[in-house]
Design a protein around this motif. Structure first.
Motif, short mmCIF file in Angstrom:
data_model
loop_
_atom_site.label_atom_id
_atom_site.label_comp_id
_atom_site.label_asym_id
_atom_site.label_seq_id
_atom_site.Cartn_x
_atom_site.Cartn_y
_atom_site.Cartn_z
N VAL A 186 -5.51 5.70 -0.46
CA VAL A 186 -4.52 4.50 -0.27
C VAL A 186 -4.80 3.65 -1.54
CG1 VAL A 186 -3.99 2.59 1.19
CG2 VAL A 186 -4.97 4.74 2.07
N LEU A 189 -10.14 -1.50 4.58
CA LEU A 189 -9.54 -0.55 5.21
C LEU A 189 -9.96 -0.53 6.78
CD1 LEU A 189 -6.65 0.62 5.53
CD2 LEU A 189 -7.82 2.61 5.11
N ASN A 223 5.56 -2.45 3.71
CA ASN A 223 4.61 -1.93 4.41
C ASN A 223 4.38 -1.10 5.73
OD1 ASN A 223 2.68 -2.76 2.33
ND2 ASN A 223 2.77 -4.70 2.94
N VAL A 278 -3.42 0.42 -3.28
CA VAL A 278 -3.09 -1.08 -2.88
C VAL A 278 -3.02 -1.70 -4.11
CG1 VAL A 278 -3.95 -2.99 -1.55
CG2 VAL A 278 -4.79 -0.76 -0.77
N LEU A 288 -5.13 -3.18 6.96
CA LEU A 288 -5.61 -3.47 5.58
C LEU A 288 -5.89 -4.98 5.56
CD1 LEU A 288 -5.90 -2.52 2.57
CD2 LEU A 288 -3.71 -3.13 2.38
N ASP A 343 6.41 0.76 14.20
CA ASP A 343 5.24 1.09 13.89
C ASP A 343 4.22 1.34 15.06
OD1 ASP A 343 5.90 0.45 11.26
OD2 ASP A 343 4.86 -1.26 11.22
N ASN A 352 -0.71 -3.78 8.90
CA ASN A 352 -1.07 -2.59 9.47
C ASN A 352 -0.57 -1.57 8.35
OD1 ASN A 352 -1.90 -3.51 11.89
ND2 ASN A 352 0.31 -3.60 12.92
N VAL A 353 -1.39 -0.16 8.61
CA VAL A 353 -1.12 0.84 7.68
C VAL A 353 -1.41 2.00 8.64
CG1 VAL A 353 -2.27 2.33 5.93
CG2 VAL A 353 -2.57 -0.22 5.85
N PRO A 365 4.87 1.62 7.99
CA PRO A 365 4.74 3.24 8.14
C PRO A 365 5.89 3.90 8.69
CG PRO A 365 3.16 2.50 9.68
CD PRO A 365 3.78 1.08 9.14
N CYS A 403 0.11 5.56 0.60
CA CYS A 403 -0.87 6.77 0.87
C CYS A 403 -0.55 7.82 -0.14
CB CYS A 403 -0.71 6.93 2.32
SG CYS A 403 -1.97 8.34 2.57
N TRP A 415 0.85 -1.35 0.02
CA TRP A 415 -0.07 0.11 -0.08
C TRP A 415 0.65 1.19 0.02
CZ3 TRP A 415 0.62 3.45 3.75
CH2 TRP A 415 1.25 3.20 5.03
#
Length: 807
Positions: A197, A218, A407, A199, A259, A351, A276-277, A409, A187, A185
């Motif tokens: 987002v 999501l 993935n 994907v 996600l 994260d 996780n996003v 962040p 952003c 993903w």
């Protein structure tokens, strides 16, 4: 933490229990019928180097720990009707169930077999990799055999460990499944009102099934679906999700969405994953530095190797968590993975905690670097290394790092290498004969035409940067340059997006003027105050990464020396004086610490009887035990406007303003026993915080405290701090008593960490000396619930014990 998020497909389970181990090489161990009845039984992860005996005959770069060659084997039984040997039914599409084995990391040069059949070879000790076991599984006894070749044990500049030192997972999925690391993903749009987002989802063997649908959802932190889309599935899928009023991921609010990707046949899910996003924006500017979510800020980073002292390279999740939490408490907001991809748990925790991460691929490219074996930068080096498989594997290793970790962040930079441009180690260039060619690290002479030409660096950098960008263009590519003056003559700085300078603060202004479009930061820096001021006071330098966050094994000095003790935290992850000094520079909340040295006290620092000025100011221990009447220099590390010093309630050091030239406040006072207190105040004289040290008497008793009252049964760790006290309950910082540890209940002692870099004893038995009056016991659960009691004793001292529950 399930492996599904990192592997990206299938049903996963840990495959760590009940392995067999034998140190030594035996080529017949590959055979399923091999007699392994006398092999050692153990659970993974496992590092055999840290179990070995430290010896001055071994290499200093490894911390004087051994390597070698070893085998692991694991037996597991499959009945004839086991799903792995049969088929599972996708409506109208019968498909076999595939079974894979996923290794997070084996150091190094590993070869994996199943029932005598070769599954694969992976030389990198830091790469994660997956093999398909399906063709070779059979009813009855199945045997996995893993050969690990760390015979060239001095192949790295620091301690690596040896063995299957990270988790192993079993992954089961139908033939048509989401691809390994195939879901990602980005952003692409983020405002207060809305986010987009994007994907991408890759599917393996999609042609083997018809009528499949791909659903992407999501979910917010409460589990509520905030965006979703469903499309017809194909081999490569691209979807966009629109989110209203997005909640940003930030350092002080690391908010995570989830996600959820599902591959459907009708209403039945045949595969899926959950990732996780964190929605955040990154900006880099050659004049303004770095902005997270539109907020220009300074990156206050540290470099971290992957060992944990007494535990070696097999580091439990709870140990990582405590280490990262302690770093964040002293103001750290970023981690540099030095100098290799780390265990997946590190990124998960960053994260969740709100720490930025610079992920790094390697420390060595096509030629070997010096590996010091007689002490750091002394004697004759070794030239073992990982260069021999560079050409064949580096593209895949770099690409796999980005695919595995993209993935997270927390990751904001991809580094393709560390100090590969070190002058004459191995590359050289005529510019090294110039007047301004010196670097702020040891150099190995001027231009040497017999060495590889540095222009090769730029060509390799372009190649590896392309590997990164083939997977992820949302983050910049960087490299950590040691010989900036040499690399400026190559294509290296232009090959990357952001240029890291190692210990080269003196070139910030010069290169900013010469290369006005270059984004510059400190990719590796000493703890000196001047190096931080060069970041703080220059908008165009967005941050620094201190060498190092914690003390680490390897890169040792001459024997006795376990490692390099440059850390802000010690081996046990307790803040050192320099950690407190950094907290005073980096924290927002009020900080105060005091440490002392006898003025003009002769000490042994290398070949000098005086400590360097930097060590005097940053490494003052919080001890108040001296001969009465001696003049003592008291250092105060604070971020408050001013501070004063009191002894037994009476002022002996007048209120002094913070000295921005030195970063400290100090007083010279005559020693007298008692309670020494520093009060840090605001400009109006109001006390904001304080720090107290006390004169201690002789060791009298032990005190033990545990960091939690309940831990989980599955591989969790209790950290127990043991301190030596005098009769009044004051910690005796000068104590070095030998402590015995005994564990009762469903747990085992993993190690005792004293944090003394010069103590070359056994850290895996139940005896250990305290250092600075303290040690840390790691006690781990073994899979069963119950009550655990841990007792500590020492001759002539009152003993102590703590208890906790395992659930």
């Amino acid at each position: 933490m399930s492996a599904t998020a990192q592997v990206g497909f299938g049903n996963t389970e840990r495959f760590n229990l009940d392995w067999l181990f034998q140190l030594g090489d035996d080529s017949t161990a590959v055979a399923p019928s091999f007699d392994d009845s006398n092999w050692r039984h153990l659970d993974l992860p496992h590092d055999w180097s840290v179990e070995g005996r430290l010896s001055p005959t071994l290499a200093s770069c490894t911390g004087y720990y051994p390597g070698g060659i070893a085998w692991y084997r694991k037996h597991f039984v499959l009945p004839a009707d086991h799903p792995a040997l049969a088929t599972i039914q996708i409506p109208q599409t019968p498909q076999p169930l595939q079974t894979f084995i996923y290794f997070e990391g084996i150091y190094n040069r590993s070869t994996v077999y199943l029932n005598g059949h070769l599954l694969g070879y992976r030389p990198s000790g830091f790469a994660s990799f997956l093999y398909d076991m399906t063709p070779y599984l059979k009813a009855g006894d199945n045997v996995i055999a893993v050969r690990v070749d760390h015979g060239r044990y001095a192949d790295c500049r620091w301690y690596t460990g040896s063995g299957i030192y990270r988790d192993v997972w079993l992954v089961k999925a139908p033939k048509t499944h989401l691809a390994q690391w195939g879901t990602g993903w980005v952003c692409s749009k983020l405002t207060d009102a809305a986010a987009t987002v994007d994907v991408d989802v890759a599917i393996d063997n999609v042609e083997a099934a018809s009528g499949l649908k791909l659903q992407v959802e999501l979910l917010d932190a409460n589990g509520r679906v905030v965006a979703q889309k469903k499309v017809g599935a194909k081999a490569n899928n691209k979807l966009s999700l629109n989110v209203s009023r997005p909640h940003r991921w930030d350092l002080d609010d690391p908010y995570l969405y989830q996600l959820r990707t599902t591959l459907l046949k009708g209403k039945r899910a045949i595969d899926g994953n959950e990732i996780n996003v964190g929605l955040r924006s990154l900006q880099f500017d050659p004049n303004k530095g770095f902005a997270l979510n539109g907020r220009w800020m300074k990156v206050k980073g540290v470099c971290l190797h992957h060992d944990a002292g007494a535990l070696g390279a097999a580091v439990p999740d709870d140990v990582w968590l405590r280490r990262l939490e302690n770093l964040k408490q002293i103001g750290v907001n970023a981690i540099r993975c030095a100098h290799n991809p780390q265990a997946p748990i590190l990124y998960d925790l960053c994260d969740e905690l709100g720490l930025l991460v610079m992920d790094e691929a390697s420390d060595e490219w096509e030629f070997p670097k010096r590996k010091w074996v007689e002490g750091w930068n002394v004697g004759t080096p070794s030239y073992d290394g990982t260069y021999d498989f560079f050409e064949e594997w580096i593209d895949r290793d770099v690409t796999d790092m980005v695919r595995r970790d993209r993935n997270h962040p927390s990751i904001f930079l991809w580094s393709i290498g560390n100090e590969v441009d070190y002058p004459n180690d191995p590359y050289s260039h005529p510019v090294l004969d110039g007047k301004n060619s010196a670097i702020n690290q040891p150099m190995f002479g001027g231009y040497d035409p017999s060495r590889p030409n540095a222009e090769r660096i730029g060509k390799i950098a372009k190649r590896l940067a392309a590997c990164v960008r083939s997977v992820d263009k949302s983050r910049p590519v960087t490299g950590a340059l040691a010989g900036v003056v040499m690399s400026n003559e190559t294509e290296y700085p232009e090959a990357v997006d952001v240029v890291g300078y190692n210990y080269t603060e003196n070139r910030y202004d010069e290169d900013h003027a010469a290369y006005p479009d270059r984004v510059i930061y400190g990719s590796e820096n000493g703890t000196g105050y001047g190096a931080w001021k060069a970041v703080r006071d220059k908008d165009f330098i967005f941050g620094q990464f201190i060498w190092t966050g914690t003390d680490y094994l390897g890169e040792s000095g001459r024997w006795p020396s376990r490692g390099l003790h440059t850390g802000l935290l010690d081996f046990g992850s307790f803040p050192k004086p320099r950690g407190w000094f950094r907290a005073a520079l980096w924290c927002d909340e009020p900080v105060c610490y005091i440490g002392t040295f006898e003025k003009r006290e002769p000490r042994h620092w290398g070949n000098s009887d005086r400590p360097p000025r930097e060590f005097l100011t940053q490494d003052a221990p919080d001890i108040w035990n001296y001969d009465e009447g001696k003049t003592i220099r008291v250092f105060c590390y604070t971020n408050c406007a001013q501070a004063r010093l009191l002894l037994n309630g009476n002022e002996i050091g007048a209120m002094k303003p913070y000295d921005d030239n030195e970063g400290i406040i100090f007083w010279d006072v005559p020693y007298a026993p008692g309670e020494l207190r520093a009060e840090a105040c605001d400009a109006d004289g109001s006390v904001q915080t304080s720090y107290v040290i006390r004169t201690s008497g002789r060791p009298y008793q032990l005190r033990a405290s545990v960091d939690r009252e309940v831990i989980g049964a599955d591989r969790h760790v209790a950290h127990i701090t043991v301190e030596v006290l005098d009769e009044q309950g004051v910690v005796v910082k000068l104590a070095d008593n030998n402590i015995r540890c005994e564990v009762e209940g469903p747990a085992r002692l993993l190690g005792l960490e004293g944090s003394d870099n010069a103590d070359m004893g056994d850290y895996r038995d139940n005896l250990q000396r305290v250092y600075m009056g303290r040690l840390l016991a790691y006690v781990g659960s073994v899979g069963e619930p119950g009550r655990v009691t841990v007792r500590f004793s020492s001759p002539l001292l009152k003993s102590a014990e703590v208890s906790f529950d395992i659930e």
